[in-house]
Design an enzyme around this catalytic site. Sequence first.
Site, PDB file in Angstrom:
ATOM      1  N   HIS A  45       3.735  -7.648 -10.369  1.00 52.95           N
ATOM      2  CA  HIS A  45       4.508  -8.302  -9.306  1.00 52.95           C
ATOM      3  C   HIS A  45       5.375  -9.419  -9.895  1.00 52.95           C
ATOM      4  O   HIS A  45       4.925 -10.562  -9.972  1.00 52.95           O
ATOM      5  CB  HIS A  45       3.546  -8.927  -8.286  1.00 52.95           C
ATOM      6  CG  HIS A  45       2.855  -7.932  -7.411  1.00 52.95           C
ATOM      7  ND1 HIS A  45       3.249  -7.666  -6.124  1.00 52.95           N
ATOM      8  CD2 HIS A  45       1.796  -7.140  -7.659  1.00 52.95           C
ATOM      9  CE1 HIS A  45       2.458  -6.748  -5.604  1.00 52.95           C
ATOM     10  NE2 HIS A  45       1.560  -6.409  -6.511  1.00 52.95           N
ATOM     11  N   CYS A  86       4.721  -2.310  -8.322  1.00 57.33           N
ATOM     12  CA  CYS A  86       3.355  -1.976  -7.916  1.00 57.33           C
ATOM     13  C   CYS A  86       3.339  -0.747  -7.004  1.00 57.33           C
ATOM     14  O   CYS A  86       3.589   0.355  -7.481  1.00 57.33           O
ATOM     15  CB  CYS A  86       2.704  -3.209  -7.309  1.00 57.33           C
ATOM     16  SG  CYS A  86       0.926  -3.189  -7.510  1.00 57.33           S
ATOM     17  N   GLU A 123       0.879  -1.168   0.000  1.00 60.88           N
ATOM     18  CA  GLU A 123       0.000   0.000   0.000  1.00 60.88           C
ATOM     19  C   GLU A 123       0.912   1.212   0.000  1.00 60.88           C
ATOM     20  O   GLU A 123       1.655   1.432   0.957  1.00 60.88           O
ATOM     21  CB  GLU A 123      -0.856  -0.078   1.263  1.00 60.88           C
ATOM     22  CG  GLU A 123      -2.283   0.319   1.078  1.00 60.88           C
ATOM     23  CD  GLU A 123      -2.463   1.790   1.296  1.00 60.88           C
ATOM     24  OE1 GLU A 123      -1.737   2.325   2.148  1.00 60.88           O
ATOM     25  OE2 GLU A 123      -3.302   2.399   0.594  1.00 60.88           O
ATOM     26  N   GLU A 147       7.688 -10.979  -8.570  1.00 60.87           N
ATOM     27  CA  GLU A 147       8.076 -11.939  -7.529  1.00 60.87           C
ATOM     28  C   GLU A 147       7.010 -13.010  -7.331  1.00 60.87           C
ATOM     29  O   GLU A 147       7.237 -13.969  -6.605  1.00 60.87           O
ATOM     30  CB  GLU A 147       8.364 -11.191  -6.209  1.00 60.87           C
ATOM     31  CG  GLU A 147       7.154 -10.756  -5.398  1.00 60.87           C
ATOM     32  CD  GLU A 147       6.391  -9.555  -5.962  1.00 60.87           C
ATOM     33  OE1 GLU A 147       6.709  -9.106  -7.081  1.00 60.87           O
ATOM     34  OE2 GLU A 147       5.458  -9.078  -5.285  1.00 60.87           O
TER      35      GLU A 147
END
Length: 208
Positions: free
Chosen positions: A190, A95, A64, A192
């Site tokens: 993402h 992100c 966030e 990962e």
Amino acid sequence: MSPGRFAPIRPMRAGVLFLQGAAPEHIQSLNSAFQAMGIDGTASPVRKKKELEGLDCLIIPGGESTTISKLMRRFDLIDDVLSMAADGIPIMGTCAGCVLLSKEGDEQVSRTGTELLGLMDMQVDRNAYGRQKESFEVGLHVDGLSQPFPAVFIRAPLIKKVWGHCRPLAHHGKDIVMARQDNLLALSFHPELSNDTRIHQILISMTL
Ligand code: GLN
């Protein structure tokens, strides 16, 4: 003889900001990327200023963006990350990390008073994909990779525009979802969360 020419070879050190969000998966991907590249390196979490010292590269993960920026301020990490960027140390933001790297945000970024690092010549729309679909995966053509990358998008931002030294590296439809500016990489998605370490390998290769 140039200074540092005979500097001792030491293992490479990558750091992942571990304040909030998707950090452990990045550590795993970096370690697998080191292995795949045959490089002696380790990735570790960064929570304190001291842990930024001597890093060869850094990841600002998803999560966030408002929370991560507040925690970076609280733990006094912002100036150090800005100096690392200025010193040419590779930094990848994924992100929420992509939002933080940018110079300009959207209405939500201003409303929440999210402090952007302002390092990359780009404007982001913070939850562009979140409003349409919570999460999806797509095979993405990324400049420099011969096969599509399985990109996972979760409440993802998009890069609305780039200027100056910032260059798009991948698009989803017409949207820019990955960009590079010198030693800085920003991704809406993402990397990962897929079993593919090629983008982490790009980051590592930027340190070489
Ligand atoms: N859009 C979110 C934010 O900026 C980021 C979502 C994510 O990192 N998965 O806060």
